[in-house]
Every structure is written in structure tokens, then in C-alpha cells.
Scaffold this motif. Structure first.
Motif, PDB file in Angstrom:
ATOM      1  N   GLY A   3       0.791  -1.225   0.000  1.00  0.00           N
ATOM      2  CA  GLY A   3       0.000   0.000   0.000  1.00  0.00           C
ATOM      3  C   GLY A   3       0.819   1.269   0.000  1.00  0.00           C
ATOM      4  N   LYS A   4       2.087   1.177   0.463  1.00  0.00           N
ATOM      5  CA  LYS A   4       2.940   2.355   0.481  1.00  0.00           C
ATOM      6  C   LYS A   4       4.314   1.998  -0.073  1.00  0.00           C
ATOM      7  N   GLY A   5       4.947   2.967  -0.747  1.00  0.00           N
ATOM      8  CA  GLY A   5       6.329   2.781  -1.153  1.00  0.00           C
ATOM      9  C   GLY A   5       7.158   3.785  -0.389  1.00  0.00           C
ATOM     10  N   SER A   6       8.354   3.401   0.027  1.00  0.00           N
ATOM     11  CA  SER A   6       9.146   4.357   0.793  1.00  0.00           C
ATOM     12  C   SER A   6      10.625   4.224   0.484  1.00  0.00           C
ATOM     13  N   VAL A   7      11.322   5.349   0.599  1.00  0.00           N
ATOM     14  CA  VAL A   7      12.770   5.361   0.472  1.00  0.00           C
ATOM     15  C   VAL A   7      13.296   6.238   1.600  1.00  0.00           C
ATOM     16  N   THR A  44      10.598   9.029   2.639  1.00  0.00           N
ATOM     17  CA  THR A  44       9.577   9.487   1.709  1.00  0.00           C
ATOM     18  C   THR A  44       8.638   8.319   1.408  1.00  0.00           C
ATOM     19  N   SER A  45       7.348   8.566   1.489  1.00  0.00           N
ATOM     20  CA  SER A  45       6.385   7.498   1.236  1.00  0.00           C
ATOM     21  C   SER A  45       5.335   7.945   0.232  1.00  0.00           C
ATOM     22  N   LEU A  46       4.799   6.973  -0.478  1.00  0.00           N
ATOM     23  CA  LEU A  46       3.759   7.208  -1.479  1.00  0.00           C
ATOM     24  C   LEU A  46       2.532   6.412  -1.064  1.00  0.00           C
ATOM     25  N   GLU A  47       1.384   7.077  -1.006  1.00  0.00           N
ATOM     26  CA  GLU A  47       0.179   6.431  -0.511  1.00  0.00           C
ATOM     27  C   GLU A  47      -1.028   6.786  -1.382  1.00  0.00           C
ATOM     28  N   GLN A  65      12.211  18.785  -7.136  1.00  0.00           N
ATOM     29  CA  GLN A  65      12.766  17.956  -8.207  1.00  0.00           C
ATOM     30  C   GLN A  65      13.043  16.531  -7.729  1.00  0.00           C
ATOM     31  N   GLU A  66      13.442  16.411  -6.480  1.00  0.00           N
ATOM     32  CA  GLU A  66      13.690  15.083  -5.920  1.00  0.00           C
ATOM     33  C   GLU A  66      12.384  14.333  -5.690  1.00  0.00           C
ATOM     34  N   VAL A  67      11.349  15.074  -5.314  1.00  0.00           N
ATOM     35  CA  VAL A  67      10.022  14.465  -5.153  1.00  0.00           C
ATOM     36  C   VAL A  67       9.517  13.956  -6.501  1.00  0.00           C
ATOM     37  N   THR A  73      10.081   7.258 -10.461  1.00  0.00           N
ATOM     38  CA  THR A  73      10.581   5.921 -10.124  1.00  0.00           C
ATOM     39  C   THR A  73       9.443   4.955  -9.796  1.00  0.00           C
ATOM     40  N   HIS A  74       8.389   5.494  -9.195  1.00  0.00           N
ATOM     41  CA  HIS A  74       7.273   4.659  -8.757  1.00  0.00           C
ATOM     42  C   HIS A  74       6.041   4.798  -9.661  1.00  0.00           C
TER      43      HIS A  74
END
Length: 203
Positions: A3-7, A44-47, A65-67, A73-74
Motif C-alpha cells: 500500500g505504500k512505497g518508501s525510500v 519518503t512514502s507514497l500512498e 525535483q527530488e520528489v 521511479t514509482h
């Protein structure tokens, strides 16, 4: 990825309150608006929310820019998860931030028309009608008679919208959820219990 991606990102920052920003990401032919929430965190997480909204939670030190690079990437994962969510949702609706002005006018017209119709039948007056992106409610009624409705109602079967409108207008007679309140709802919408159950399963 679930459910979430994180780095993880390294860096120092002062402790502050969360800040919010919107970015856009093109996925196929669609432009997805993504809410960026920065706070004092290290990763950093994506939800993807139940509402279909996409949220990136990032540290203050991470530049836009990093965001964007993180999102690129995702992108494939995000596209797959959005499609899966749409397939599970029996009544697809657009993300609130992606709704055009003309579409919002259409939504307001549909809901306002229902309110006017049922208010006449029930013999009640009402104040201002507002359509919002409510997170946990389908509708609400203030003590002054102002009505708030969830924009998603315009994308549901008509009988579910009708029930919510009758429910909120019934509060113009009983500002509670007493036995008398539900009796009033039943008078004007006998099948309210079935609609109530369906709404619980949707949202």
C-alpha cells in the motif's frame, strides 16, 4: 511494494509543522494531481487513499525535483495500484482536485435539485448548500439549516443520493438521531435501511 512505497533520505532540518503542496504527474493519457505533505520525517512514502487521492509524505529537506524523481521511479507501481482501486470501486468517481469547474457545477445542480424537491415534500426550509470533499461523511446539516454534501454522491445510484438528502433534511425537524428522527426518515424514504447499509460498504 504494498500500500505504500518508501525510500530513506538523509539530511537535517528544524522541527516545524506540516506543509502542503500539489504536483502533477502524467500517467498515460491522464494527469494525476498529487498532494505533497512535508514534515519532520526521514523517509519518503507514497500512498493512495481510499478516496483515490495520491499523497507523498516527504521530509522538509527534499526538493521538488527530488520528489518528482521519486514519483517517476514509482510511476508504474502507482498506475497499477490506481487501476486496481478503480476495479474494486463499484461506482468510480474522479479525484476531487481533478474535477473541472463545469463538472462541479453539474454536481451542484444535481444535489441542489434533489434538496429542493425533497424539501418541498417534507415541508422544511434550508440554508446554504455546499458540496465538499468530505473524508468521513456523506452529508451534514448545521443548526442554521446549512447543508454539506459529499461530491461523490453525484456518482452513486440515484436512490443513495435521495436517501442522504432526506436524511439531512430530516435534521431540520430533529437535530439528532433519535427514534423520532428515524421515523421521520422512514416516512419520506421507507427503504432507508437498505440504502444506509449500501453506503457503509462504499465509504
Amino acid at each position: 511494494m504494498s500500500g505504500k512505497g518508501s525510500v530513506n533520505n538523509q539530511g537535517g532540518w528544524a522541527k516545524r509543522n506540516c506543509s502542503h503542496k500539489l504536483l502533477s504527474l502524467n500517467i498515460g493519457q491522464k494527469k494525476i494531481r498529487i498532494q505533497i505533505i512535508r514534515s519532520s520525517r526521514k523517509s519518503t512514502s507514497l500512498e493512495i487513499m481510499r478516496t483515490g487521492e495520491v499523497v507523498v509524505r516527504a521530509p522538509y529537506c527534499l526538493a521538488d525535483q527530488e520528489v518528482k524523481a521519486f514519483l517517476e521511479t514509482h510511476k508504474m507501481w502507482l498506475s497499477k495500484k490506481l487501476k486496481e482501486q478503480m476495479a474494486r470501486q463499484p461506482y468510480p468517481y474522479p479525484v476531487f482536485e481533478n474535477i473541472t469547474k463545469s463538472e462541479m457545477e453539474r454536481i451542484k445542480k444535481i444535489i441542489s435539485g434533489k434538496v429542493k424537491y425533497f424539501a418541498g415534500i417534507m415541508g422544511v426550509a434550508y440554508g446554504k448548500i455546499t458540496v465538499r470533499n468530505q473524508k468521513t461523511r456523506w452529508g451534514s446539516c448545521s443548526s442554521k439549516g446549512n447543508l454539506n454534501f459529499n461530491y461523490r454522491l453525484a456518482y452513486l445510484p440515484e436512490e443513495l443520493l435521495d436517501y442522504v438528502v432526506v436524511h439531512e433534511l430530516a435534521h431540520r425537524i430533529h437535530m439528532n438521531h433519535s427514534k423520532e428522527f428515524w421515523q421521520t426518515v422512514a416516512i419520506f424514504y421507507p427503504d432507508y435501511q437498505l440504502c444506509k447499509e449500501k453506503l457503509r460498504k462504499i465509504f
